[in-house]
Design a protein around this motif. Structure first.
Motif, PDB file in Angstrom:
ATOM      1  N   ASP A  61       0.809  -1.217   0.000  1.00 25.01           N
ATOM      2  CA  ASP A  61       0.000   0.000   0.000  1.00 25.01           C
ATOM      3  C   ASP A  61       0.841   1.266   0.000  1.00 25.01           C
ATOM      4  O   ASP A  61       0.386   2.327   0.442  1.00 25.01           O
ATOM      5  N   ALA A  62       2.069   1.196  -0.527  1.00 25.00           N
ATOM      6  CA  ALA A  62       2.981   2.347  -0.501  1.00 25.00           C
ATOM      7  C   ALA A  62       2.378   3.572  -1.176  1.00 25.00           C
ATOM      8  O   ALA A  62       2.526   4.699  -0.696  1.00 25.00           O
ATOM      9  N   SER A  63       1.687   3.372  -2.298  1.00 29.22           N
ATOM     10  CA  SER A  63       1.112   4.505  -3.011  1.00 29.22           C
ATOM     11  C   SER A  63       0.064   5.221  -2.165  1.00 29.22           C
ATOM     12  O   SER A  63       0.045   6.461  -2.085  1.00 29.22           O
ATOM     13  N   ASP A  64      -0.809   4.451  -1.525  1.00 27.03           N
ATOM     14  CA  ASP A  64      -1.820   5.055  -0.650  1.00 27.03           C
ATOM     15  C   ASP A  64      -1.156   5.797   0.505  1.00 27.03           C
ATOM     16  O   ASP A  64      -1.590   6.890   0.901  1.00 27.03           O
ATOM     17  N   TRP A  65      -0.120   5.198   1.053  1.00 30.27           N
ATOM     18  CA  TRP A  65       0.582   5.828   2.162  1.00 30.27           C
ATOM     19  C   TRP A  65       1.198   7.159   1.742  1.00 30.27           C
ATOM     20  O   TRP A  65       1.107   8.155   2.458  1.00 30.27           O
ATOM     21  N   LYS A  96      -6.026  -6.023  10.770  1.00 33.08           N
ATOM     22  CA  LYS A  96      -4.976  -5.312  10.044  1.00 33.08           C
ATOM     23  C   LYS A  96      -4.430  -6.192   8.915  1.00 33.08           C
ATOM     24  O   LYS A  96      -4.382  -7.425   9.027  1.00 33.08           O
ATOM     25  N   PRO A  97      -3.975  -5.575   7.833  1.00 34.72           N
ATOM     26  CA  PRO A  97      -3.518  -6.348   6.670  1.00 34.72           C
ATOM     27  C   PRO A  97      -2.100  -6.883   6.809  1.00 34.72           C
ATOM     28  O   PRO A  97      -1.669  -7.704   5.997  1.00 34.72           O
ATOM     29  N   TYR A  98      -1.377  -6.392   7.822  1.00 33.94           N
ATOM     30  CA  TYR A  98       0.011  -6.833   8.019  1.00 33.94           C
ATOM     31  C   TYR A  98       0.389  -6.601   9.483  1.00 33.94           C
ATOM     32  O   TYR A  98      -0.358  -5.940  10.231  1.00 33.94           O
ATOM     33  N   PRO A  99       1.538  -7.152   9.925  1.00 32.57           N
ATOM     34  CA  PRO A  99       1.958  -6.955  11.321  1.00 32.57           C
ATOM     35  C   PRO A  99       2.025  -5.467  11.655  1.00 32.57           C
ATOM     36  O   PRO A  99       2.613  -4.681  10.917  1.00 32.57           O
ATOM     37  N   PHE A 100       1.444  -5.093  12.793  1.00 29.86           N
ATOM     38  CA  PHE A 100       1.174  -3.676  13.046  1.00 29.86           C
ATOM     39  C   PHE A 100       1.053  -3.451  14.547  1.00 29.86           C
ATOM     40  O   PHE A 100       0.495  -4.287  15.275  1.00 29.86           O
ATOM     41  N   PHE A 101       1.602  -2.350  15.037  1.00 27.92           N
ATOM     42  CA  PHE A 101       1.472  -1.968  16.450  1.00 27.92           C
ATOM     43  C   PHE A 101       1.828  -3.115  17.400  1.00 27.92           C
ATOM     44  O   PHE A 101       1.181  -3.311  18.419  1.00 27.92           O
ATOM     45  N   VAL A 109     -16.399 -14.709   9.587  1.00 26.99           N
ATOM     46  CA  VAL A 109     -15.590 -14.288   8.444  1.00 26.99           C
ATOM     47  C   VAL A 109     -14.432 -13.437   8.963  1.00 26.99           C
ATOM     48  O   VAL A 109     -14.622 -12.594   9.848  1.00 26.99           O
ATOM     49  N   VAL A 110     -13.247 -13.665   8.411  1.00 28.13           N
ATOM     50  CA  VAL A 110     -12.075 -12.875   8.800  1.00 28.13           C
ATOM     51  C   VAL A 110     -11.479 -12.243   7.546  1.00 28.13           C
ATOM     52  O   VAL A 110     -11.096 -12.953   6.606  1.00 28.13           O
ATOM     53  N   LYS A 111     -11.424 -10.917   7.525  1.00 25.79           N
ATOM     54  CA  LYS A 111     -10.873 -10.203   6.374  1.00 25.79           C
ATOM     55  C   LYS A 111      -9.909  -9.120   6.850  1.00 25.79           C
ATOM     56  O   LYS A 111     -10.066  -8.574   7.939  1.00 25.79           O
ATOM     57  N   SER A 112      -8.941  -8.813   6.024  1.00 25.06           N
ATOM     58  CA  SER A 112      -8.051  -7.682   6.316  1.00 25.06           C
ATOM     59  C   SER A 112      -8.655  -6.416   5.733  1.00 25.06           C
ATOM     60  O   SER A 112      -9.378  -6.461   4.735  1.00 25.06           O
ATOM     61  N   GLU A 113      -8.376  -5.294   6.386  1.00 25.03           N
ATOM     62  CA  GLU A 113      -8.888  -4.000   5.933  1.00 25.03           C
ATOM     63  C   GLU A 113      -7.759  -2.975   5.997  1.00 25.03           C
ATOM     64  O   GLU A 113      -7.354  -2.537   7.068  1.00 25.03           O
ATOM     65  N   ASN A 114      -7.252  -2.598   4.818  1.00 27.05           N
ATOM     66  CA  ASN A 114      -6.123  -1.667   4.759  1.00 27.05           C
ATOM     67  C   ASN A 114      -6.413  -0.338   5.445  1.00 27.05           C
ATOM     68  O   ASN A 114      -5.528   0.254   6.073  1.00 27.05           O
TER      69      ASN A 114
END
Length: 498
Positions: A143-147, A319-324, A365-370
């Motif tokens: 998600d670098a572009s969004d960031w 979260k979509p990736y390891p975070f906090f 249901v388990v989904k990631s949310e950017n």
């Protein structure tokens, strides 16, 4: 990876030109223009006056309610944002994160990280201590572009770590840690071992929760519901971004309401007993926070909702990736279900196996949310997410302190500010379950903040106290942001559907 210092100036100039051409988007937050306090301020306790805007600002805030009543819209005037002039935030920036979190992350991954990756992480820690200007995300991955879109106003303005809202630099920090560790090339979860140890250290709390929901057996009563909600709330104390593993081991054991300073459980109960939006398809969505004891607590509440047949579908948005450090990812949720099912405890085995069945049947249901890992305020949620929540979700359960800060955009509203008014932008009924770990709080009765400060000067940040706050908003047509000449948010307007 290219040296950051060699390209920052060129990228900053480019960002400035882009900003002049296209204008600033929802990511451009309001600048406070207040300088950092001295390091000596770290030794001073938090004062109530530090979280209260001026009388003039408070009076301006009162005008939103009048507008909401007469014009079918709500104008939310934004006070100063939470940044490093607050001692707790400054300590987090200069000490807690660079010395403790980044330091122990390197230690936990000593054998997994290359020397170059460890060097990048140490350089990131030093960058924070030096209060360097913010730079874009350079890896071009995920998600670098969004960031970089979100970062553009801060980078183009030459703003330093201490200048920007805490929500911005703290979320940015963890995205930078992934960049430093080449996450998108290696898939390495920098926090995996810490999350594993954190879960194992809370066995008593895990057992307490699975035995409670097993005992209730899916019988839908107000008393049982309240008990499971309280267990879920206090599970939020197990937060590795704030506490050590030793402290996490004793978290969440008190499931009472003795330290609950705001309680809307009854309103949530009533909302779940109304007719669902879609006939026979009541849906509850969690915006999840930590793994470990907290995700166990979330799973137990989900289990009770499904077992009671009050809810047909529960969805975890994680979260979509390891975070906090300890925030949950899809892989963490599945691993936690397996952990529960494999415990040497009859209730755990039963609840764990039924959770597996719910997961495989699609009831869970388990989904990631950017968006939940972005620095954007909650009112800037993507239209796709807003439409999803508005059309078929009966309740959102927003978990944890970070999510609470996102709900407020990290703006420091007066503590008596109406929670329902500020959250009027939300597209469906929502309840926040949060243990307090940051100096922001709203929706409190007059005098409550002063009372709490008299009892415990660190009540806003020590994780000992909790809030359960609910909003049942009117249907929203649109949310419009209003910006200053420099492109930073001053306010936003919630236009209600006619």
């Amino acid at each position: 990876m290219a040296s950051r210092s060699h390209v920052v100036a060129a990228l900053a100039l480019g960002c400035l030109l882009i900003g002049l051409i296209s204008g600033f988007g929802c990511s451009t937050l309001r600048r406070s223009g207040i300088k950092i306090r001295s390091r000596q301020a770290l030794n001073k306790p938090l004062s109530l006056s530090r979280i209260r805007p001026s009388r003039a600002h408070f009076n301006r805030g009162l005008s939103w309610v009048s507008q909401a009543e007469t014009e079918g819209k709500i104008e939310i005037s934004l006070p100063e944002f939470l940044d490093s002039k607050y001692p707790f935030v400054l300590d987090t920036l200069q000490n807690r994160v660079p010395d403790k979190i980044i330091g122990r992350t390197i230690e936990f991954n000593e054998e997994k990280l290359t020397s170059e990756q460890k060097s990048r992480l140490r350089a990131l820690a030093q960058e924070m201590k030096d209060n360097a200007p913010l730079t874009p995300i350079f890896d071009g991955k995920g998600d670098a572009s969004d960031w970089n879109t979100s970062l553009e106003p801060f980078v183009s303005s030459g703003m330093r770590w201490s200048d920007v809202p805490w929500l911005v630099w703290e979320t940015y920090l963890y995205r930078r840690m992934l960049e430093a560790a080449d996450y998108w090339d290696t898939g390495l979860d920098l926090f995996a071992e810490e999350k594993k140890q954190g879960l194992e250290s809370t066995l008593t709390g895990v057992t307490q929760r699975v035995e409670a929901v097993d005992e209730f057996g899916g019988i839908w009563t107000k008393e049982a519901f309240r008990k499971v909600v309280l267990l879920d709330l206090w599970g939020n104390q197990a937060d590795a971004s704030l506490f050590t593993l030793d402290a996490i081991g004793s978290a969440g054991k008190d499931s009472s309401d003795s330290k609950l300073i705001s309680d809307s459980t009854g309103d949530v109960w009533e909302a779940l007993n109304r007719d669902p939006k879609v006939q026979d398809k009541r849906k509850v969505v969690f915006f999840n926070d930590n793994t470990g004891l907290e995700i166990v607590s979330d799973l137990c509440l989900a289990y009770y909702l499904l077992k009671s047949n009050k809810v047909e579908t529960v969805e975890f948005k994680v979260k979509p990736y390891p975070f906090f450090v300890s925030d949950a990812t899809p892989a963490d949720v599945k691993a936690t279900i397996d952990y529960i099912a494999d415990l040497d405890n009859s209730s755990a085995k039963k609840v764990g196996e039924e959770l597996r069945q719910y997961f495989h049947s699609g009831d869970l249901v388990v989904k990631s949310e950017n968006f939940l890992a972005s620095p954007e305020p909650m009112w800037c949620m993507p239209s796709s997410l807003r439409e999803e929540l508005a059309s078929n979700v009966d309740l959102v359960i927003a978990k944890g302190d970070l999510m609470y800060r996102k709900l407020l955009g990290d703006y420091v509203f007066p503590p008596t500010t109406s929670f329902s008014t500020v959250q009027s932008y939300f597209p469906c009924p929502m309840v926040s379950l949060r243990t307090l770990k940051s100096p922001v709080a709203i929706g409190l009765p007059a005098g409550k903040a002063e009372e709490m400060t008299g009892k415990d000067k660190e009540w806003l940040t020590n994780g000992k106290f909790g809030t359960i706050q609910f909003v049942d908003p009117s249907p929203v047509a649109t949310v419009i942001n209003h910006k200053s000449e420099k492109g930073f948010l001053n306010s936003f307007t919630v236009e209600l559907s006619s």
